[in-house]
Design an enzyme around this catalytic site. Structure first.
Site, short mmCIF file in Angstrom:
data_model
loop_
_atom_site.label_atom_id
_atom_site.label_comp_id
_atom_site.label_asym_id
_atom_site.label_seq_id
_atom_site.Cartn_x
_atom_site.Cartn_y
_atom_site.Cartn_z
N GLU A 1 35.34 51.96 34.72
CA GLU A 1 35.82 52.44 36.00
C GLU A 1 37.32 52.55 36.06
O GLU A 1 38.06 51.88 35.34
CB GLU A 1 35.28 51.55 37.12
CG GLU A 1 35.65 50.09 36.98
CD GLU A 1 34.97 49.27 38.08
OE1 GLU A 1 33.83 48.82 37.83
OE2 GLU A 1 35.58 49.05 39.12
N CYS B 1 38.30 45.09 40.62
CA CYS B 1 38.09 44.57 39.27
C CYS B 1 36.65 44.58 38.74
O CYS B 1 35.97 43.58 38.74
CB CYS B 1 38.59 43.13 39.19
SG CYS B 1 40.04 42.84 40.18
N1 SAH Z 1 43.10 41.45 31.45
C1 SAH Z 1 44.27 41.74 32.22
C2 SAH Z 1 44.15 42.93 33.13
C3 SAH Z 1 42.90 43.13 33.92
S1 SAH Z 1 42.66 42.37 35.46
C4 SAH Z 1 44.73 40.50 32.95
O1 SAH Z 1 44.07 39.50 32.90
O2 SAH Z 1 45.80 40.55 33.56
C5 SAH Z 1 43.96 42.74 36.56
C6 SAH Z 1 44.28 41.60 37.50
O3 SAH Z 1 43.22 41.38 38.44
C7 SAH Z 1 44.49 40.29 36.78
O4 SAH Z 1 45.57 39.60 37.34
C8 SAH Z 1 43.19 39.57 37.08
O5 SAH Z 1 43.31 38.19 36.92
C9 SAH Z 1 42.93 40.00 38.50
N2 SAH Z 1 41.55 39.79 38.97
C10 SAH Z 1 40.40 39.87 38.28
N3 SAH Z 1 39.34 39.61 39.06
C11 SAH Z 1 39.82 39.37 40.29
C12 SAH Z 1 39.22 39.05 41.54
N4 SAH Z 1 37.92 38.92 41.67
N5 SAH Z 1 40.04 38.88 42.59
C13 SAH Z 1 41.39 39.03 42.47
N6 SAH Z 1 42.00 39.32 41.33
C14 SAH Z 1 41.24 39.49 40.24
#
Ligand code: SAH
Length: 347
Positions: A92, A333
Site C-alpha cells: 500500500e 501503517c
Molecule cells: N520501518 C520504518 C518505517 C515504517 S513505519 C520504521 O520503523 O521507522 C513508519 C512509522 O510509523 C514508524 O515510526 C513506525 O514506528 C510508525 N508506526 C507503525 N505502526 C504504527 C501505529 N500503529 N501507530 C502509530 N505509528 C505507527
C-alpha cells in the site's frame, strides 16, 4: 524471463541500449519515457522506431502495479492505494495533499521482519524486498491515477528501508535524477527503526534526504519493550548514529514517537525525552498510536497528548503532534493491506 528495465539507472540503461547497437541519446529518450512520463508500454515511445520498440519489448518488461483498491478519505485530502505486484503480493501507498505540495508515502518491503509491537505491517513477518522499480512505480502510478504531481516522498509505508538498503538507495538516486521525476532529495524522508550500521552507511552516501528515527521509548529498557530491534542495537548506539548522520549531511534528524496510553506517555517519559533530545538539533514528531486490530494498544486522548507535547515544548524541545490523516480509510501503517489479507482468509 524479461529484464526489469525500470530498475536500471541512467548509466545502466545506457550500457544496455549501447549493447543493442543504439546511440546514447536513445537511452536518454527511453529513460525519460520510463521515469519522467511514467510510460507503461514501449508502444507509447513514439519517438523510437517501431523496430527498436519491438526489440525492447522482446527483451525487457515494464513493471506495473495493478490497482487493487483505491480509497479516498472524506475527512481530509488523503487517498490510499492498494497495489498488486506481479507475483500477487500486495502493498500500500498513500497520497497526502498539503498546501506546499503532494506527499506520497511508499512501502519498501512486502511485510516486515522488525516486529515492532504496535505495527500492523510486521504481523506476518517479511515476505520479500521490493525491487527498485516497484518502489518507483508506486510514485508513478499515483501520479498517473490521481493526475497530481508528487513533490515529496516519505518512505514510511510497510517495511524497513534500511533492511532493503541497496534498492532503497538506488531508488533515492533515481527518483531524484534530473532525467526522471527530479524530486529534490531534501523533499525525501526515510524512516528507520534504527539499524545502526546502515544508518552510518547512509550518512556516507552523500545524499541530502531527511532521516527519521523511530524512537518510541525514552530509555533503552522502554524502547526494548516496544521494538525488538532494540535488543540488537542499544539506544545509545542509535543516538550516536543519528548524530553521525547530522554531522555528515548537515540534515537534522526527525524523531518519531508513537504515543501509547499507559506505556510511554508519562511525566517520567517527558523528563527522559528532554534529557535525550535537548542537546541535539532535531525535531520530535508525536504520533498518537493507531490502534491495530490484532494488538491492544490504545492512544492517549487528545487532551493528554497535547499536555505531553506542551511539557516537552516548555522544556525547549522542538516538537509537534502529527495530525491524523485518512483514519476513515485504514490510513495507518499497513492496515489496508492487512484488512484485505484478513478478508481473503476469512472468506
Ligand atoms: N520501518 C520504518 C518505517 C515504517 S513505519 C520504521 O520503523 O521507522 C513508519 C512509522 O510509523 C514508524 O515510526 C513506525 O514506528 C510508525 N508506526 C507503525 N505502526 C504504527 C501505529 N500503529 N501507530 C502509530 N505509528 C505507527
Amino acid at each position: 524471463m524479461k529484464k526489469d528495465i525500470v530498475s536500471y539507472s541512467c548509466e545502466e540503461l545506457r550500457g544496455e541500449i549501447e549493447k543493442l547497437g543504439e546511440k546514447a541519446y536513445r537511452s536518454r529518450q527511453i529513460y525519460a519515457w520510463l521515469h519522467e512520463k511514467g510510460a507503461v508500454s514501449f508502444d507509447e515511445m513514439t519517438n523510437l522506431s517501431r523496430g527498436l520498440r519491438e526489440r525492447l519489448s522482446q527483451e525487457y518488461m515494464i513493471v506495473r502495479l495493478e490497482l487493487a483498491a483505491h480509497q479516498i478519505s472524506r475527512k481530509d485530502p488523503t487517498e490510499k492505494f492498494l497495489f498488486e505486484l506481479s507475483d500477487g503480493n500486495q502493498i500500500e501507498s498513500v497520497l497526502m495533499k498539503y498546501n506546499y505540495g503532494n506527499s506520497v508515502c511508499i512501502s519498501s518491503q512486502v511485510g516486515c521482519r522488525m516486529g515492532c509491537r504496535f505495527c500492523a505491517s510486521t504481523i506476518d513477518g517479511l515476505e520479500r524486498n521490493l525491487t527498485v522499480s516497484e518502489m518507483l512505480r508506486q510514485v508513478y502510478e499515483i501520479q498517473r491515477i490521481s493526475g497530481e504531481r508528487v513533490s515529496n516522498i516519505v518512505v514510511m509505508g510497510t517495511g524497513e528501508p534500511l533492511d532493503n538498503y541497496d534498492n532503497f538507495v538506488k531508488f533515492v538516486h533515481m527518483v531524484s535524477d534530473e532525467h526522471g521525476l527530479h524530486i529534490s532529495q531534501r523533499n525525501i524522508t526515510a524512516s528507520t527503526c534504527g539499524i545502526v550500521p546502515n544508518m552510518r552507511r547512509l550518512a556516507e552516501e552523500g545524499l541530502q534526504i531527511t532521516l527519521a528515527l523511530s524512537l518510541h521509548g525514552s530509555s533503552q529498557e522502554k524502547r526494548r519493550r516496544l521494538m525488538p530491534v532494540a535488543n540488537k542495537y542499544k539506544l545509545s548506539e542509535v543516538m550516536e548514529a543519528c548524530d553521525y548522520y547530522f554531522q555528515k549531511t548537515g540534515r537534522r534528524v526527525t524523531f518519531e514517537y508513537s504515543l501509547v496510553e499507559g506505556v510511554n506517555d508519562k511525566d517520567e517519559d517527558v523528563k527522559e525525552l528532554t534529557v535525550l533530545l535537548k542537546k541535539r538539533k532535531c525535531h520530535l514528531n508525536l504520533i498518537p498510536v493507531n490502534p491495530v486490530r490484532e494488538r491492544n494498544f490504545k492512544k492517549p486522548d487528545s487532551k493528554k497528548a497535547l499536555e505531553f507535547e506542551n511539557k516537552l515544548e516548555k522544556n525547549g524541545i522542538n516538537v509537534t503532534i502529527r495530525r491524523e490523516r485518512g483514519s476513515d480509510i485504514d490510513g495507518a501503517c499497513g492496515q489496508l493491506r492487512r484488512r484485505f489479507a484478513v478478508e481473503k482468509k476469512e472468506s
